[in-house]
Write an enzyme that holds these catalytic residues in place. Sequence first.
Site, PDB file in Angstrom:
ATOM      1  N   HIS A  15      25.485  79.004  11.674  1.00 28.74           N
ATOM      2  CA  HIS A  15      24.973  78.942  10.306  1.00 28.74           C
ATOM      3  C   HIS A  15      23.767  79.863  10.132  1.00 28.74           C
ATOM      4  O   HIS A  15      23.687  80.634   9.177  1.00 28.74           O
ATOM      5  CB  HIS A  15      24.571  77.507   9.958  1.00 28.74           C
ATOM      6  CG  HIS A  15      25.704  76.542   9.960  1.00 28.74           C
ATOM      7  ND1 HIS A  15      26.133  75.892   8.816  1.00 28.74           N
ATOM      8  CD2 HIS A  15      26.513  76.090  10.951  1.00 28.74           C
ATOM      9  CE1 HIS A  15      27.146  75.104   9.114  1.00 28.74           C
ATOM     10  NE2 HIS A  15      27.385  75.201  10.404  1.00 28.74           N
ATOM     11  N   ASP A 117      22.274  76.527   2.765  1.00 31.70           N
ATOM     12  CA  ASP A 117      23.506  76.232   3.489  1.00 31.70           C
ATOM     13  C   ASP A 117      24.192  75.049   2.815  1.00 31.70           C
ATOM     14  O   ASP A 117      23.536  74.140   2.305  1.00 31.70           O
ATOM     15  CB  ASP A 117      23.172  75.884   4.945  1.00 31.70           C
ATOM     16  CG  ASP A 117      24.405  75.730   5.813  1.00 31.70           C
ATOM     17  OD1 ASP A 117      25.116  74.711   5.672  1.00 31.70           O
ATOM     18  OD2 ASP A 117      24.670  76.614   6.637  1.00 31.70           O
TER      19      ASP A 117
END
Length: 475
Positions: A15, A117
């Site tokens: 990520h 995110d």
Amino acid sequence: MKSELIFLPAPAIGHLVGMVEMAKLFISRHENLSVTVLIAKFYMDTGVDNYNKSLLTNPTPRLTIVNLPETDPQNYMLKPRHAIFPSVIETQKTHVRDIISGMTQSESTQVVGLLADLLFINIMDIANEFNVPTYVYSPAGAGHLGLAFHLQTLNDKKQDVTEFRNSDTELLVPSFANPVPAEVLPSMYVDKEGGYDYLFSLFRRCRESKAIIINTFEELEPYAINSLRMDSMIPPIYPVGPILNLNGDGQNSDEAAVILGWLDDQPPSSVVFLCFGSYGSFQENQVKEIAMGLERSGHRFLWSLRPSIPKGETKLQLKYSNLKEILPVGFLDRTSCVGKVIGWAPQVAVLGHESVGGFLSHCGWNSTLESVWCGVPVATWPMYGEQQLNAFEMVKELGIAVEIEVDYKKDYFNMKNDFIVRAEEIETKIKKLMMDENNSEIRKKVKEMKEKSRAAMSENGSSYNSLAKLFEEIM
């Protein structure tokens, strides 16, 4: 007045790297833009520490890295496993609020957006307090995003999606041209103990965002991207990839030199590379089956073999202290002329080496994009998360991989699986992957996609133009 974006990645290597590299891309494309990346600390080692250090020792102009204060792990260690990552940001809300508050009061800079995110989408509440628009980053592909929205919609209609678990159902999913077998659905979406309800709440919040930015490109997932754009209930979609860290993750450069030196001595396209990600470890019986399959295949190999995290510990293990304890007796001696077993691997550099002709992969999305960028065909061995779905997409939708196992599932937290892939199948699929036929359809498609991936990022390419449109939206 200068413009500022705030990035909030999840603290996992798959990520964080994508978002930081995206920040660098944004800065390189817009001279009036600066980016501040807020990095939260997770109590377990998620492979980001070395990369994080490399960012601080090799700063990028107009890119600011802010490490959020560490919090007591007890704040989220007792949370249900599906909520662990999202709960990390819950413990940081006060710090994030203070940072956004200070930045929005600047007279020289305008905060034009918060890019969070997907797992951290609930930070939108704080952004809304300051009238800062929220954008979502999807670290997985468009196909997966479409599936998640589809399952969330079914859930909203009171359909029990957990009934798909262990069934032979095939789902008609808007983001896939082929019916999707239930066996490749991410277990987190169909496991009642996996927190599917909570995860669907995150996708519900995503629908409230200003736009969704995906690390993919039009030519790789045209069907999925088009389906997302056709859905009026989904925010605008911007595919801006493949965004990759082509310079490594800050790990040991001396080890990398030894590995690449060994590859220099191998013939072109002769080596199969085995690597299963930061958490890609196996039980001893499976390791032995892989070793036997490799040896019987007769192909040269580079194998990144890493142990699991010992019980009670939190640090990732980069390599075994004694390989002979885990591998079949005599394996290292018998294969010393054709193979090399290592711990950590500089994956992008390895995939980009001319001697590598195939990649046995866990099918994490970043690894998928790296294999495409380097033009290396894949044999799929998915393990957790959305990797089964990625493998299905690569094999059935895109035709750029051969299947070893599509529905092999591993418990991400317990790291155990009673299912064993036998040496015979591993041998057969490695031979299929590495066959010396220049007209191999899979190899041909991968080479074509390699060129398309690079064209997408070049001036007037699909991702280049998509990012230009995103800037128009943001600025």
